[in-house]
Design a protein around this motif. Structure first.
Motif, PDB file in Angstrom:
ATOM      1  N   ALA A 156       0.835  -1.201   0.000  1.00 41.41           N
ATOM      2  CA  ALA A 156       0.000   0.000   0.000  1.00 41.41           C
ATOM      3  C   ALA A 156       0.869   1.249   0.000  1.00 41.41           C
ATOM      4  O   ALA A 156       0.575   2.234  -0.698  1.00 41.41           O
ATOM      5  CB  ALA A 156      -0.933  -0.014   1.206  1.00 41.41           C
ATOM      6  N   ALA A 157       1.963   1.219   0.762  1.00 36.74           N
ATOM      7  CA  ALA A 157       2.872   2.359   0.789  1.00 36.74           C
ATOM      8  C   ALA A 157       3.561   2.551  -0.559  1.00 36.74           C
ATOM      9  O   ALA A 157       3.692   3.685  -1.052  1.00 36.74           O
ATOM     10  CB  ALA A 157       3.898   2.174   1.901  1.00 36.74           C
ATOM     11  N   LEU A 158       4.015   1.447  -1.174  1.00 34.65           N
ATOM     12  CA  LEU A 158       4.651   1.548  -2.489  1.00 34.65           C
ATOM     13  C   LEU A 158       3.692   2.122  -3.526  1.00 34.65           C
ATOM     14  O   LEU A 158       4.069   2.975  -4.338  1.00 34.65           O
ATOM     15  CB  LEU A 158       5.138   0.168  -2.939  1.00 34.65           C
ATOM     16  CG  LEU A 158       6.328  -0.442  -2.200  1.00 34.65           C
ATOM     17  CD1 LEU A 158       6.549  -1.877  -2.652  1.00 34.65           C
ATOM     18  CD2 LEU A 158       7.592   0.376  -2.413  1.00 34.65           C
ATOM     19  N   ASP A 169      -6.870   4.895   0.377  1.00 31.00           N
ATOM     20  CA  ASP A 169      -7.172   4.466  -0.989  1.00 31.00           C
ATOM     21  C   ASP A 169      -6.529   3.121  -1.319  1.00 31.00           C
ATOM     22  O   ASP A 169      -6.982   2.419  -2.235  1.00 31.00           O
ATOM     23  CB  ASP A 169      -6.663   5.499  -1.994  1.00 31.00           C
ATOM     24  CG  ASP A 169      -7.343   6.856  -1.839  1.00 31.00           C
ATOM     25  OD1 ASP A 169      -8.522   6.881  -1.449  1.00 31.00           O
ATOM     26  OD2 ASP A 169      -6.666   7.873  -2.105  1.00 31.00           O
ATOM     27  N   TRP A 170      -5.474   2.770  -0.605  1.00 32.19           N
ATOM     28  CA  TRP A 170      -4.657   1.618  -0.976  1.00 32.19           C
ATOM     29  C   TRP A 170      -4.671   0.494   0.048  1.00 32.19           C
ATOM     30  O   TRP A 170      -4.389  -0.656  -0.299  1.00 32.19           O
ATOM     31  CB  TRP A 170      -3.209   2.069  -1.200  1.00 32.19           C
ATOM     32  CG  TRP A 170      -3.062   3.086  -2.278  1.00 32.19           C
ATOM     33  CD1 TRP A 170      -2.865   4.423  -2.142  1.00 32.19           C
ATOM     34  CD2 TRP A 170      -3.110   2.857  -3.697  1.00 32.19           C
ATOM     35  NE1 TRP A 170      -2.779   5.045  -3.373  1.00 32.19           N
ATOM     36  CE2 TRP A 170      -2.925   4.092  -4.339  1.00 32.19           C
ATOM     37  CE3 TRP A 170      -3.274   1.704  -4.476  1.00 32.19           C
ATOM     38  CZ2 TRP A 170      -2.909   4.222  -5.729  1.00 32.19           C
ATOM     39  CZ3 TRP A 170      -3.261   1.832  -5.859  1.00 32.19           C
ATOM     40  CH2 TRP A 170      -3.074   3.077  -6.477  1.00 32.19           C
ATOM     41  N   VAL A 171      -4.960   0.808   1.284  1.00 36.00           N
ATOM     42  CA  VAL A 171      -4.882  -0.191   2.353  1.00 36.00           C
ATOM     43  C   VAL A 171      -6.115  -1.083   2.349  1.00 36.00           C
ATOM     44  O   VAL A 171      -7.249  -0.599   2.286  1.00 36.00           O
ATOM     45  CB  VAL A 171      -4.722   0.495   3.724  1.00 36.00           C
ATOM     46  CG1 VAL A 171      -4.890  -0.522   4.862  1.00 36.00           C
ATOM     47  CG2 VAL A 171      -3.362   1.172   3.827  1.00 36.00           C
ATOM     48  N   LEU A 182      -6.817  -2.780  11.047  1.00 38.10           N
ATOM     49  CA  LEU A 182      -6.905  -2.123   9.754  1.00 38.10           C
ATOM     50  C   LEU A 182      -6.593  -0.631   9.900  1.00 38.10           C
ATOM     51  O   LEU A 182      -5.909  -0.041   9.059  1.00 38.10           O
ATOM     52  CB  LEU A 182      -8.296  -2.326   9.160  1.00 38.10           C
ATOM     53  CG  LEU A 182      -8.494  -1.890   7.710  1.00 38.10           C
ATOM     54  CD1 LEU A 182      -7.570  -2.645   6.768  1.00 38.10           C
ATOM     55  CD2 LEU A 182      -9.955  -2.086   7.288  1.00 38.10           C
ATOM     56  N   ALA A 183      -7.070  -0.020  10.982  1.00 40.11           N
ATOM     57  CA  ALA A 183      -6.764   1.387  11.244  1.00 40.11           C
ATOM     58  C   ALA A 183      -5.268   1.586  11.455  1.00 40.11           C
ATOM     59  O   ALA A 183      -4.694   2.607  11.037  1.00 40.11           O
ATOM     60  CB  ALA A 183      -7.541   1.877  12.466  1.00 40.11           C
ATOM     61  N   ALA A 184      -4.606   0.607  12.080  1.00 41.46           N
ATOM     62  CA  ALA A 184      -3.160   0.700  12.275  1.00 41.46           C
ATOM     63  C   ALA A 184      -2.430   0.668  10.939  1.00 41.46           C
ATOM     64  O   ALA A 184      -1.431   1.381  10.746  1.00 41.46           O
ATOM     65  CB  ALA A 184      -2.680  -0.446  13.172  1.00 41.46           C
ATOM     66  N   LYS A 185      -2.920  -0.139  10.003  1.00 48.02           N
ATOM     67  CA  LYS A 185      -2.302  -0.174   8.682  1.00 48.02           C
ATOM     68  C   LYS A 185      -2.400   1.193   8.005  1.00 48.02           C
ATOM     69  O   LYS A 185      -1.426   1.677   7.423  1.00 48.02           O
ATOM     70  CB  LYS A 185      -2.968  -1.236   7.802  1.00 48.02           C
ATOM     71  CG  LYS A 185      -2.706  -2.660   8.227  1.00 48.02           C
ATOM     72  CD  LYS A 185      -3.385  -3.680   7.309  1.00 48.02           C
ATOM     73  CE  LYS A 185      -2.724  -3.789   5.965  1.00 48.02           C
ATOM     74  NZ  LYS A 185      -3.226  -4.937   5.184  1.00 48.02           N
ATOM     75  N   VAL A 186      -3.574   1.802   8.085  1.00 49.86           N
ATOM     76  CA  VAL A 186      -3.747   3.137   7.492  1.00 49.86           C
ATOM     77  C   VAL A 186      -2.805   4.126   8.163  1.00 49.86           C
ATOM     78  O   VAL A 186      -2.155   4.946   7.494  1.00 49.86           O
ATOM     79  CB  VAL A 186      -5.210   3.593   7.620  1.00 49.86           C
ATOM     80  CG1 VAL A 186      -5.360   5.049   7.197  1.00 49.86           C
ATOM     81  CG2 VAL A 186      -6.133   2.705   6.782  1.00 49.86           C
ATOM     82  N   ARG A 187      -2.715   4.061   9.477  1.00 51.49           N
ATOM     83  CA  ARG A 187      -1.861   4.999  10.217  1.00 51.49           C
ATOM     84  C   ARG A 187      -0.404   4.866   9.818  1.00 51.49           C
ATOM     85  O   ARG A 187       0.263   5.864   9.534  1.00 51.49           O
ATOM     86  CB  ARG A 187      -2.009   4.770  11.725  1.00 51.49           C
ATOM     87  CG  ARG A 187      -1.034   5.597  12.579  1.00 51.49           C
ATOM     88  CD  ARG A 187      -1.172   5.297  14.049  1.00 51.49           C
ATOM     89  NE  ARG A 187      -0.939   3.894  14.368  1.00 51.49           N
ATOM     90  CZ  ARG A 187       0.270   3.337  14.465  1.00 51.49           C
ATOM     91  NH1 ARG A 187       1.361   4.052  14.234  1.00 51.49           N
ATOM     92  NH2 ARG A 187       0.385   2.052  14.780  1.00 51.49           N
TER      93      ARG A 187
END
Length: 317
Positions: A156-158, A169-171, A182-187
């Motif tokens: 998602a970061a790439l 938009d990507w996570v 899931l919120a941690a991934k966005v953060r």
């Protein structure tokens, strides 16, 4: 850089026009045959040798609580690949692909990209070189997949670094992240994008990527040098390869996207690349599984292209 052979492709398209079927009636199968003709440099492309590679790496970002599985699962799955027990083993067997797995320093995860770059420049170079070295020069098509706990977050970061947009938009859920996870991934993706200013392929991989993702980039580049068409797997594999377009917009012209993943960022990624997946089956396993299923379709395309009679051969006027 190696280029598509338009003369061979045009001859393949001309053959398609003479086969015993209404023009265009095999749809995407016809286009796939022409694609293979252009990269093999012959109007009668073949698929006697298919290679599948699964690259595996571990990620420091897992310390941020972004995945329900521990990093030890990466090594366990590599062992499963080598023992023949994973989905990709079964799919490669039925699709006729020789499967290899490459584990990249699993005991040495990348760094947490919210704290600094995930890899040094030398680590990126080493992983890309390992990816390139794994490519069989005799292969007529290369299938790419990956394994790495935490790599849906790095992907998602790439993707966000390459094409823009917010982390949201990507996570996606990856291996099952929900709610607070899931919120941690966005953060963490948001924090990483704020921390790292990147412009090219190499520094983007260094900032966010995993070793397996850098290896995918190395394999894609090597396949291009060898004129070997590539079938990319889902979101993670495509996000890795897409970083190459930061240096060369044409970097993936020898690639097919095997399938549209159920991971939410993949559709956006496919649109950003202006590519069309071969299949859409709601798959999100990774391992190269979608690429292997797409190989079956590619084989079907070439069987029709090479085996069908022309109208003249069939005596149909």
């Amino acid at each position: 850089m190696t280029r598509f052979d338009q003369i061979a492709a045009d001859r393949a398209a001309a053959r398609q026009a003479t086969l015993t079927k209404p023009a265009g009636s095999l749809g995407r199968l016809e286009a796939l045959a022409v694609f293979m003709a252009g990269w093999q440099g012959t109007d009668r492309p073949t698929l006697d040798r298919a290679q599948a590679l699964v690259f595996a790496g571990n990620h420091g970002i897992t310390a941020q609580g972004v995945t329900p599985f521990p990093p030890a699962v990466t090594a366990a799955m590599v062992a499963n690949f080598r023992a023949g027990g994973a989905a990709i083993n079964q799919l490669c067997r039925v699709a006729g692909a020789d499967l290899g797995s490459v584990a990249l320093d699993l005991d040495r995860p990348t760094a947490d990209f919210t704290q600094g770059p995930a890899m040094t420049s030398a680590e990126v170079d080493d992983a890309m070189a390992q990816g390139a070295a794994a490519v069989d020069p005799t292969a007529q098509v290369l299938l790419l997949g990956e394994m790495g706990i935490g790599n849906s977050t790095t992907s998602a970061a790439l993707a966000a670094a390459t094409f823009g947009g917010r982390a949201e938009d990507w996570v996606g859920p990856g291996t099952g992240a929900q709610g607070a996870m899931l919120a941690a991934k966005v953060r963490v993706v948001t924090e990483g994008l704020t921390r790292h200013a990147v412009t090219g392929t190499h520094d983007t991989l260094a900032a966010f990527g995993g070793r397996e993702q850098a290896a995918i980039c190395g394999a894609v580049r090597r396949a291009r040098d060898l004129r070997i068409p590539v079938i990319l797997d889902g979101f993670i594999c495509t996000a890795a390869a897409a970083v190459l377009t930061r240096d060369d917009p044409d970097a993936l012209s020898h690639c097919l996207i095997g399938h549209e993943s159920a991971e939410q960022g993949h559709r956006r990624l496919i649109a950003s690349l202006a590519m069309q997946p071969v299949l859409s089956l709601d798959m999100r396993l990774g391992e190269g599984s979608g690429a292997a299923v797409a190989l079956l379709v590619l084989r079907a395309a070439l069987e029709c292209h090479n085996g069908m009679a022309t109208f003249a051969e069939a005596g149909i006027v």
